[in-house]
Design an enzyme around this catalytic site. Structure first.
Site, PDB file in Angstrom:
ATOM      1  N   CYS A  98       4.569  23.413  21.833  1.00 34.89           N
ATOM      2  CA  CYS A  98       3.957  24.654  21.407  1.00 34.89           C
ATOM      3  C   CYS A  98       2.697  24.958  22.073  1.00 34.89           C
ATOM      4  CB  CYS A  98       3.816  24.677  19.766  1.00 34.89           C
ATOM      5  SG  CYS A  98       3.577  26.407  19.201  1.00 34.89           S
ATOM      6  N   HIS A 152       9.999  24.426  18.716  1.00 32.12           N
ATOM      7  CA  HIS A 152       9.678  23.435  17.972  1.00 32.12           C
ATOM      8  C   HIS A 152      11.275  22.203  17.859  1.00 32.12           C
ATOM      9  CE1 HIS A 152       5.668  23.450  16.179  1.00 32.12           C
ATOM     10  NE2 HIS A 152       5.716  24.897  16.710  1.00 32.12           N
ATOM     11  N   GLU A 209      11.615  19.387  16.773  1.00 29.44           N
ATOM     12  CA  GLU A 209      11.505  18.407  15.749  1.00 29.44           C
ATOM     13  C   GLU A 209      12.371  19.430  14.452  1.00 29.44           C
ATOM     14  OE1 GLU A 209       8.053  20.984  14.619  1.00 29.44           O
ATOM     15  OE2 GLU A 209       8.801  20.474  16.517  1.00 29.44           O
TER      16      GLU A 209
END
Length: 359
Positions: free
Chosen positions: A251, A336, A338
């Site tokens: 990001c 993202h 994760e």
């Protein structure tokens, strides 16, 4: 729905009314929207939303409350939360408080009963704008004056970054990773631990010399809020570390790495926020459904003449979603992996980081 005791005044003069929850205070923020259908706790506790008023496109918010284990950050940086239908009676055996209680504790105003379909379409068509969250008796003229007199903040990363170094260790570690905290989500640290990394989280203004002294196997650059060009100290640190150690950015970290290698960034009309963005890996042709939260993107034309290679693209608007410099073992993605909240399609990127450190 209760009494219409809150008012939204956008800088184009449009007005929306609703009912307040959370903190009873006024706020001037940038208004954005998120298309996720779940995960509002992770969203409101994501430091990347600092100074932003989030409009949730999914109508029912608050129905499973807040749980102590699911925070992405203990400090809420968002400016306001705007929803269609707030539920203050959660049904969840894990919940420890309501969303309204969490917002009130952190001085964040919430507004429910707003026509979020109309508001999201307005943001999509006209772009992100500034908004004043206030009381109904404030005139539109007074609201526009207050918006114009409120300066746009440029220190968001400095406010949300760790103030001192901290450690996240795991059993039987194989690698040492230094994570530059620009507003990092907790689940990123969890993922690195799961892949056998001891993580040293350092403030955003940590110098390249200090990072070299820690002798890491890899450097991670986190997500975070605001304009990447404001974070000049991190850009300079990454310039000095290029080619010395494997690096992975997510990001804002993706944007900062791109700037460090000579590319440029620009602000998107309304940004990407939500867990349903299709991204193509150009090396494999595989399409991933991704979780995103950003206002800025890398200018594709500015990549020409730099060592950067575009690795991923967004299939909705064809913006750059990933970069790599294979000879330096450096890569980054705009989304993202994760995934908190979001799809789990992209966790392989952590494995790629591990492979780079192994070799």
């Amino acid at each position: 729905m209760g009494e219409l005791n809150r008012k939204l005044i956008l800088e184009d003069g449009s007005v929306y009314y609703g009912t307040g929850f959370g903190a009873d205070r006024d706020a001037v923020c940038e208004i954005v929207f998120n298309t996720s259908m779940a995960g509002y706790q992770e969203i409101v506790s994501d430091p990347s939303y600092t100074d932003q008023a989030i409009v949730m496109s999914y109508p029912l918010i608050g129905n499973y409350g807040i749980t102590d284990e699911d925070f992405e950050s203990k400090m809420l940086g968002l400016g306001a939360l705007i929803v269609r239908d707030y539920n203050d009676l959660p049904s969840n055996f894990r919940y420890t408080r309501t969303l309204s209680e969490l917002l009130e504790e952190n001085q964040v105003p919430g507004v429910t009963g707003v026509d979020t379909r109309k508001l999201v379409r307005s943001i999509r068509d006209l772009g992100s704008r500034r908004v004043l969250v206030t009381r109904p008796n404030v005139s539109t003229e007074e609201g526009l004056r207050r918006i114009a007199q409120t300066p746009v903040p440029h220190d968001a990363v400095a406010r949300v970054s760790s103030k001192r170094r901290w450690y996240a260790r795991t059993a039987n570690p194989k690698f040492r990773v230094v994570a530059i905290d620009c507003g990092m989500k907790t689940n990123i640290v969890r993922k690195l631990n799961q892949y056998g990394c001891n993580v040293t989280v350092v403030p955003y203004d940590t110098t390249a010399e200090e990072i070299r002294f820690m002798n890491p196997d890899g450097v991670f650059i986190s997500n975070g809020p605001g304009d990447p060009e404001d974070v000049t100290c991190v850009i300079e640190t990454l310039k000095q570390l290029r080619g010395e150690v494997p690096m992975f950015g997510i990001c804002l970290g993706h944007q900062l790495l791109s700037l460090a290698y000579g590319a440029k960034t620009y602000k998107l009309k309304f940004g990407h926020r939500g867990g349903n963005h299709p991204v193509m890996d150009l090396a494999t042709g595989k399409i991933e459904m991704t979780s995103q939260n950003h206002s800025y993107a890398v200018d594709e034309k500015s990549v020409e003449g730099t060592p950067l290679k575009i690795s991923h693209i967004n299939l909705l608007d064809h913006t750059v979603e990933g970069m790599e410099v294979p000879e330096d073992k450096v890569f980054s993605v705009q989304y993202h992996p994760e995934s908190a909240p979001g799809p789990q399609d992209s966790t392989y990127l952590f494995e790629r980081f591990i492979e780079n450190m192994s070799s």
